[in-house]
Motif scaffolding. Sequence first.
Motif, PDB file in Angstrom:
ATOM      1  N   LYS A   1       0.832  -1.209   0.000  1.00  0.00           N
ATOM      2  CA  LYS A   1       0.000   0.000   0.000  1.00  0.00           C
ATOM      3  C   LYS A   1       0.863   1.254   0.000  1.00  0.00           C
ATOM      4  O   LYS A   1       0.448   2.302  -0.492  1.00  0.00           O
ATOM      5  CB  LYS A   1      -0.957  -0.015   1.191  1.00  0.00           C
TER       6      LYS A   1
ATOM      7  N   ALA B   1      -6.442   9.750  -1.082  1.00  0.00           N
ATOM      8  CA  ALA B   1      -6.446  10.406   0.227  1.00  0.00           C
ATOM      9  C   ALA B   1      -5.019  10.757   0.651  1.00  0.00           C
ATOM     10  O   ALA B   1      -4.074  10.004   0.389  1.00  0.00           O
ATOM     11  CB  ALA B   1      -7.079   9.481   1.259  1.00  0.00           C
TER      12      ALA B   1
ATOM     13  N   VAL C   1      -7.678   6.577   8.774  1.00  0.00           N
ATOM     14  CA  VAL C   1      -7.733   5.177   8.361  1.00  0.00           C
ATOM     15  C   VAL C   1      -6.318   4.624   8.455  1.00  0.00           C
ATOM     16  O   VAL C   1      -5.362   5.259   8.005  1.00  0.00           O
ATOM     17  CB  VAL C   1      -8.269   5.051   6.917  1.00  0.00           C
TER      18      VAL C   1
ATOM     19  N   LYS D   1      -3.638   1.637   7.614  1.00  0.00           N
ATOM     20  CA  LYS D   1      -3.462   0.563   6.633  1.00  0.00           C
ATOM     21  C   LYS D   1      -2.092  -0.081   6.771  1.00  0.00           C
ATOM     22  O   LYS D   1      -1.073   0.610   6.663  1.00  0.00           O
ATOM     23  CB  LYS D   1      -3.599   1.112   5.205  1.00  0.00           C
TER      24      LYS D   1
ATOM     25  N   VAL E   1      -6.788  -3.131   7.166  1.00  0.00           N
ATOM     26  CA  VAL E   1      -7.299  -1.756   7.144  1.00  0.00           C
ATOM     27  C   VAL E   1      -8.262  -1.548   8.308  1.00  0.00           C
ATOM     28  O   VAL E   1      -9.167  -2.360   8.515  1.00  0.00           O
ATOM     29  CB  VAL E   1      -8.040  -1.458   5.820  1.00  0.00           C
TER      30      VAL E   1
ATOM     31  N   VAL F   1     -10.737   1.490   9.769  1.00  0.00           N
ATOM     32  CA  VAL F   1     -11.290   2.842   9.643  1.00  0.00           C
ATOM     33  C   VAL F   1     -11.633   3.301  11.058  1.00  0.00           C
ATOM     34  O   VAL F   1     -12.515   2.733  11.696  1.00  0.00           O
ATOM     35  CB  VAL F   1     -12.549   2.840   8.754  1.00  0.00           C
TER      36      VAL F   1
ATOM     37  N   GLU G   1      -4.019   7.450   6.951  1.00  0.00           N
ATOM     38  CA  GLU G   1      -4.648   8.060   5.783  1.00  0.00           C
ATOM     39  C   GLU G   1      -5.879   8.851   6.195  1.00  0.00           C
ATOM     40  O   GLU G   1      -6.633   8.426   7.078  1.00  0.00           O
ATOM     41  CB  GLU G   1      -5.028   6.931   4.819  1.00  0.00           C
ATOM     42  N   GLU G   2      -6.081   9.946   5.507  1.00  0.00           N
ATOM     43  CA  GLU G   2      -7.273  10.773   5.714  1.00  0.00           C
ATOM     44  C   GLU G   2      -8.517   9.941   5.400  1.00  0.00           C
ATOM     45  O   GLU G   2      -8.539   9.186   4.422  1.00  0.00           O
ATOM     46  CB  GLU G   2      -7.161  11.952   4.748  1.00  0.00           C
ATOM     47  N   LYS G   3      -9.547  10.080   6.247  1.00  0.00           N
ATOM     48  CA  LYS G   3     -10.783   9.332   6.017  1.00  0.00           C
ATOM     49  C   LYS G   3     -11.649  10.083   5.012  1.00  0.00           C
ATOM     50  O   LYS G   3     -11.953  11.263   5.206  1.00  0.00           O
ATOM     51  CB  LYS G   3     -11.525   9.175   7.339  1.00  0.00           C
ATOM     52  N   LEU G   4     -12.016   9.399   3.950  1.00  0.00           N
ATOM     53  CA  LEU G   4     -12.815  10.032   2.904  1.00  0.00           C
ATOM     54  C   LEU G   4     -14.290   9.733   3.111  1.00  0.00           C
ATOM     55  O   LEU G   4     -14.651   8.670   3.609  1.00  0.00           O
ATOM     56  CB  LEU G   4     -12.393   9.480   1.528  1.00  0.00           C
TER      57      LEU G   4
ATOM     58  N   GLU H   1     -18.700   4.117  -2.322  1.00  0.00           N
ATOM     59  CA  GLU H   1     -17.643   3.304  -2.931  1.00  0.00           C
ATOM     60  C   GLU H   1     -18.114   2.632  -4.211  1.00  0.00           C
ATOM     61  O   GLU H   1     -19.255   2.200  -4.309  1.00  0.00           O
ATOM     62  CB  GLU H   1     -17.194   2.221  -1.956  1.00  0.00           C
TER      63      GLU H   1
ATOM     64  N   LYS I   1     -19.149  -4.945   2.181  1.00  0.00           N
ATOM     65  CA  LYS I   1     -18.080  -5.591   2.952  1.00  0.00           C
ATOM     66  C   LYS I   1     -18.490  -6.032   4.357  1.00  0.00           C
ATOM     67  O   LYS I   1     -17.938  -6.973   4.895  1.00  0.00           O
ATOM     68  CB  LYS I   1     -16.877  -4.654   3.063  1.00  0.00           C
TER      69      LYS I   1
ATOM     70  N   MET J   1     -13.544   5.884  -3.912  1.00  0.00           N
ATOM     71  CA  MET J   1     -14.547   6.563  -3.090  1.00  0.00           C
ATOM     72  C   MET J   1     -15.010   7.752  -3.912  1.00  0.00           C
ATOM     73  O   MET J   1     -14.186   8.591  -4.312  1.00  0.00           O
ATOM     74  CB  MET J   1     -13.928   7.024  -1.776  1.00  0.00           C
TER      75      MET J   1
ATOM     76  N   ILE K   1      -9.076   4.475  -3.248  1.00  0.00           N
ATOM     77  CA  ILE K   1      -8.893   3.905  -1.906  1.00  0.00           C
ATOM     78  C   ILE K   1      -7.864   2.792  -1.968  1.00  0.00           C
ATOM     79  O   ILE K   1      -7.064   2.600  -1.066  1.00  0.00           O
ATOM     80  CB  ILE K   1     -10.210   3.309  -1.384  1.00  0.00           C
ATOM     81  N   GLU K   2      -7.933   2.010  -3.035  1.00  0.00           N
ATOM     82  CA  GLU K   2      -6.990   0.906  -3.178  1.00  0.00           C
ATOM     83  C   GLU K   2      -6.960   0.462  -4.630  1.00  0.00           C
ATOM     84  O   GLU K   2      -7.915   0.664  -5.384  1.00  0.00           O
ATOM     85  CB  GLU K   2      -7.410  -0.291  -2.320  1.00  0.00           C
TER      86      GLU K   2
HETATM   87  P1  AMP Z   1      -9.094  -1.609   1.441  1.00  0.00           P
HETATM   88  O1  AMP Z   1      -8.635  -2.919   1.997  1.00  0.00           O
HETATM   89  O2  AMP Z   1      -8.023  -0.643   1.124  1.00  0.00           O
HETATM   90  O3  AMP Z   1     -10.124  -1.802   0.370  1.00  0.00           O
HETATM   91  O4  AMP Z   1      -9.968  -0.948   2.593  1.00  0.00           O
HETATM   92  C1  AMP Z   1     -11.064  -1.614   3.147  1.00  0.00           C
HETATM   93  C2  AMP Z   1     -12.210  -0.669   3.309  1.00  0.00           C
HETATM   94  O5  AMP Z   1     -11.845   0.395   4.181  1.00  0.00           O
HETATM   95  C3  AMP Z   1     -12.628   0.038   2.021  1.00  0.00           C
HETATM   96  O6  AMP Z   1     -13.466  -0.719   1.229  1.00  0.00           O
HETATM   97  C4  AMP Z   1     -13.302   1.267   2.567  1.00  0.00           C
HETATM   98  O7  AMP Z   1     -14.622   0.966   2.957  1.00  0.00           O
HETATM   99  C5  AMP Z   1     -12.498   1.582   3.786  1.00  0.00           C
HETATM  100  N1  AMP Z   1     -11.492   2.614   3.495  1.00  0.00           N
HETATM  101  C6  AMP Z   1     -10.231   2.440   3.049  1.00  0.00           C
HETATM  102  N2  AMP Z   1      -9.586   3.617   2.894  1.00  0.00           N
HETATM  103  C7  AMP Z   1     -10.472   4.568   3.254  1.00  0.00           C
HETATM  104  C8  AMP Z   1     -10.403   6.009   3.329  1.00  0.00           C
HETATM  105  N3  AMP Z   1      -9.299   6.669   3.035  1.00  0.00           N
HETATM  106  N4  AMP Z   1     -11.505   6.652   3.751  1.00  0.00           N
HETATM  107  C9  AMP Z   1     -12.642   5.991   4.110  1.00  0.00           C
HETATM  108  N5  AMP Z   1     -12.750   4.651   4.056  1.00  0.00           N
HETATM  109  C10 AMP Z   1     -11.689   3.942   3.649  1.00  0.00           C
END
Ligand code: AMP
Length: 429
Positions: free
Chosen positions: A103, A118, A141, A143, A153, A155, A185-188, A192, A214, A273, A282-283
Amino acid sequence: MRILVVGGGAREDALSWRLAASPSCDAIFAAPGNAGTATRGINWSIPITDGIALARRCTEERIDLVVVGPEVAIAAGVCDRLREAGISTFGPNRSSGRLESSKVYAKRFMERHGIPTARAVVVHSLDGAMKALDEWQGGCVIKADGLAAGKGVVVTSGPDEARSVLQQWYGTNKIPGGGTDVLLEEKLEGREVSVFALSDGRAMIPIAAACDYKRAGDGDTGPNTGGMGAYSPPAGFPAEMNDIVRERIIAPVLRGLLAEGEQYVGVLYCGLMWTSDGPQVIEFNVRFGDPETQVLMPRVTGDFAELLKSAADGAIDLSAAGFAARACVGVVLASAEYPRSSTPLEGLPANLELGLDAQAFWGGSKLAENGTVNSGGGRVLTVTGLGDDLHLARTRAYDAVRDLAARIDKPTRLSFRTDIAAAPNVTIS
Ligand code: AMP
Ligand code: GLY
């Protein structure tokens, strides 16, 4: 064509189902496969990370195309080994696979190439993390850098909760995925959506999108899971979504990859997002999603095998296959304790023939000698419904879920969400 699918979950069952139905497919194999892939082809018991053994067997079996499902296989360099053996492979090499397996790498890549994402800082120790949090404003967030099977991850609601998570991660020396680097990471805020783009190493083209759910429980409650359901195409996003994603995300990603000498062959899953400023990444995942693939495959028209083969061979032919303007909804049937634990289930019926426009895809499972199915538990099945609109697709999916539950001995052993695609304008996790 003789085609191998690497992996053994419902994603690979869905890929194998669609590839096998492609006019250009003559024979289908899976490694290790599952109870579903066993019904239409031959399963090889070779570990998904053993690129050398896979390449040897592909040569012996004259395989024309390999489609690699799981990220762990990509991160283990399986696509590199297959290509070195001259085998046409759909899936990126380990190096460009870092867009998912690290990441920190992905974040730096996005920063270098102006891809909206973010704001984040990278920390390497508890001390560094605590210092960074002293200045942190708003939601945070956390990670873990490496591959952590969805557990990397968290949140949080703000710096206090973030501190306690980081104290656990660094304190007990158990950072998910096993590394030492962590992103804050900043929360967005927003909704999604997952966009899938195909690349042949020279061009990268968005082909379809989906939304997944999820959390384990209805109304997006309960713990995070690998995904309890999905639907495609997404509903309630701006009409110009495709153009915006192509221009702001896909085009700079491709430019960045080419500038850095990465030849990306496969599918790029952009987890976005959709904020008030438009999409933020986000990923990235460097493979098809699960359960998104289960709702994409029923929508495919044309020769999907030919489409993936053309990408693998460096000259993507978009005329080979497309996606019908129909909706598909997928509901995951999980063992009751999922995601806390995965209780194996035995003696499930192998014949999952469902009504018109419904399909069921097996998660990790095996066909037993007595003709029944033993499931490893967890996400046992994904049941999908296809329809001219989302409502019809949803009705078909849940009719099929009920039909299946009635045929499975003790339906209470499986749990599922009842609100997948119920109110797509608001219920997106
Ligand atoms: P990821 O494994 O990176 O997909 O993250 C898992 C879940 O965390 C995502 O599907 C989002 O719901 C949430 N998430 C990850 N990054 C953020 C972010 N910067 N802001 C808000 N939610 C996030
Ligand atoms: N559905 C999320 C993933 O495949 O990673």
